[in-house]
Design an enzyme around this catalytic site. Structure first.
Site, mmCIF file in Angstrom:
data_model
loop_
_atom_site.group_PDB
_atom_site.id
_atom_site.type_symbol
_atom_site.label_atom_id
_atom_site.label_comp_id
_atom_site.label_asym_id
_atom_site.label_seq_id
_atom_site.Cartn_x
_atom_site.Cartn_y
_atom_site.Cartn_z
ATOM 1 N N ASP A 36 0.853 -1.192 0.000
ATOM 2 C CA ASP A 36 0.000 0.000 0.000
ATOM 3 C C ASP A 36 0.886 1.239 0.000
ATOM 4 O OD1 ASP A 36 -1.991 1.877 0.257
ATOM 5 O OD2 ASP A 36 -2.305 1.522 2.405
ATOM 6 N N CYS A 51 -9.929 8.913 -8.992
ATOM 7 C CA CYS A 51 -11.280 9.334 -8.595
ATOM 8 C C CYS A 51 -11.535 10.739 -9.125
ATOM 9 C CB CYS A 51 -11.466 9.279 -7.077
ATOM 10 S SG CYS A 51 -10.467 10.426 -6.133
ATOM 11 N N HIS A 103 -31.651 -15.179 16.516
ATOM 12 C CA HIS A 103 -33.073 -15.175 16.854
ATOM 13 C C HIS A 103 -33.228 -15.299 18.372
ATOM 14 C CE1 HIS A 103 -32.462 -19.443 17.589
ATOM 15 N NE2 HIS A 103 -31.808 -19.466 16.434
ATOM 16 N N GLU A 120 -29.808 -21.449 8.762
ATOM 17 C CA GLU A 120 -28.817 -22.119 9.598
ATOM 18 C C GLU A 120 -28.125 -23.238 8.828
ATOM 19 O OE1 GLU A 120 -26.621 -22.096 11.574
ATOM 20 O OE2 GLU A 120 -27.319 -22.458 13.614
#
Length: 489
Positions: free
Chosen positions: A134, A164, A260, A334
């Protein structure tokens, strides 16, 4: 998802009767030179007319070795300051690590140094396989230094160039200034970033197609302006990186996750199924609604913009009083326990003791007969995670195994540890982005419930006793909670 334009320019291999052939191995593609007469790979044939296709580029001469399919990958980040490079770099590394690759971001001020390259070599010698540098790498000379390193070391290389528009640049600067201001208020960060842009802009040389496999990202939070162009990208890892970069990187994000409410099967210690909520589970549903903008909530309580549940009753009932658009998503169901659906751990040990032991030995890769493994589940929820990352203020109510896989992404947990992430019942998990990282806040809503968390037992042998097999099984009841409560009353 933003559009991806992909181009793979044909490479001409000159000299003799050589031609370029494409091979496939485990869904990964690579190229090599083969002789038409005998089919033998001749990537190292001598002679000035030979062109060798490597993981970095088409290089004249015979001094470059062909790159093995699973050779490590070096990703070189290219672009001026405040183009969203670091956010995207860490997003790619997080996604690859979540999927089982060993990826790391190496941050440099401008260009990769010799010390950086030595660190990457050591990183690869330790068994890791993706290094993301980077930095800015604005000149072709700085990028060629990395390309030469990759060619000499027989590593694959990928360039990612970020650009950009002016609007996005101003938003990036403002967001970056806010982030660094929280760390150090004594520095004029805005002035610093604008000066850096002015100083480095004249030196920027856009990447040329001949430099190697290239992804160009026109960065924007707006999906209508965010676009990605790819050239020469090949193999599963590079393709995965392309897929991650195709979606805009949202700077400020908040997500809400919950299992849940307690179900009747949770009370009985049974796995899977499509059970209703227990009375305590219904109470949790009311408490969760009060926490997230439902009846009885405070005026300043958070309100999800969208609600995602599984297709099973216990998740749909849990969010029934929370306002907002909702969708039941099959990928949030699930884990499929196959022949073990609806059984307790005691019943699995009694009927399938070998299966129970095999699952304890390698819970991540073990697949229930006619069911799924955590590895299957991780692949299933990939689309959910990618969709989450293009949104914010989303409430996801799902199940223990599914949320383990999703939370592993935000917590940076490696795949083998996913089955042991603790996601308790009756607890709200709030995930917020912080720069290129995520912070997870645990909010217990203080409604009594059973504990379904099971640690791995020490004895995982197929010849172990029943007592050893069940030593870590959570406590549960022998009758539904509603029946117990009616008996007591």
């Amino acid at each position: 998802m933003a559009p991806i334009a992909t181009t793979n320019d044909p490479k001409v291999v000159q000299g003799g009767e050589e031609t370029l052939t494409r091979h496939s191995d485990a869904n990964q593609h690579y190229y090599k030179t083969a002789n038409r007469k005998n089919g033998i790979s001749e990537g190292l044939r001598d002679g000035p007319a030979t062109m060798v296709v490597t993981g970095t580029a088409v290089v004249p001469g015979s001094s470059v070795k062909p790159c093995p399919l699973r050779a490590p990958l070096v990703v070189t980040i290219v672009g001026l300051p405040c183009r969203g490079k670091s956010l995207a770099s860490h997003k790619v590394a997080r996604h690859l690590s979540w999927r089982g690759e060993s990826a790391k971001v190496f941050t440099v001020e401008e260009n990769a140094t010799n010390e950086t390259l030595r660190e990457i070599s050591l990183f690869f010698k330790e068994g890791n396989n993706v290094a993301i540098i980077d930095g800015m790498h604005l000149t072709r000379a700085s990028r060629q230094a990395v390309a030469t390193f990759c060619a000499d070391s027989v590593y694959h290389q990928l360039l990612i160039e970020f650009t950009c528009n002016e609007k996005c640049l101003e938003e990036n600067i403002a967001d970056t200034v806010r982030f660094y201001h929280n760390l150090d208020q004594s520095t004029d960060w805005e002035c610093r970033f604008r000066e850096a842009n002015e100083r480095h802009s004249p030196a920027f040389e856009p990447c040329a197609p001949t430099e190697g496999p290239l992804i160009t990202v026109n960065n924007s939070e707006d999906p209508m302006f965010h676009s990605v162009t790819a050239r020469g990208v090949r193999g599963s890892i590079q393709t995965a990186i392309l897929g991650v970069l195709a979606s805009p990187v949202i700077r400020q994000q908040t997500f809400y996750f919950s299992r849940h409410g307690e179900s009747e099967y949770n009370v009985l210690g049974r796995i899977g199924g499509d059970a209703d909520l227990s009375p305590r589970g219904m109470k949790y549903a009311e408490r969760l609604a009060r926490q997230l903008g439902g009846p009885g909530s405070a005026p300043d309580s958070p309100r999800p913009k969208v609600i995602w549940t599984s297709e099973l009753r216990r998740t749909i009932t849990t969010v029934q009083n929370i306002p907002g658009p909702r969708a039941a998503i099959k990928d949030l169901n699930e884990i499929n326990a196959g022949i073990c659906e609806g059984l307790t751990y005691e019943e699995i040990q009694e009927r399938f003791p070998q299966e129970f032991a095999w699952r304890d030995q390698d819970k991540f890769k073990y697949r229930y007969p006619h069911g799924e493994s955590y590895l299957d589940l991780l692949q299933r929820v990939d689309s959910v995670v990618q969709a989450l990352l293009t949104n914010t203020d989303v409430l996801v109510v799902s199940h223990q195994a599914v949320l383990r896989c999703i939370m592993a992404y935000f917590k940076g947990v490696k795949p083998d540890d996913v089955p042991y992430i603790n996601v308790p019942l009756h607890t709200l998990l709030v995930v917020r982005s912080y720069g290129y990282d995520f912070v997870v806040e645990t909010v217990p809503l203080k409604v009594e419930c059973v504990d379904t968390y099971r640690i791995q037992p020490k004895n995982c042998s197929t010849s172990r006793t029943t007592a050893d097999a069940l030593v870590t099984v959570p406590a549960h009841f022998d009758a539904p909670l509603s029946q117990q409560m009616s008996t007591i009353s």
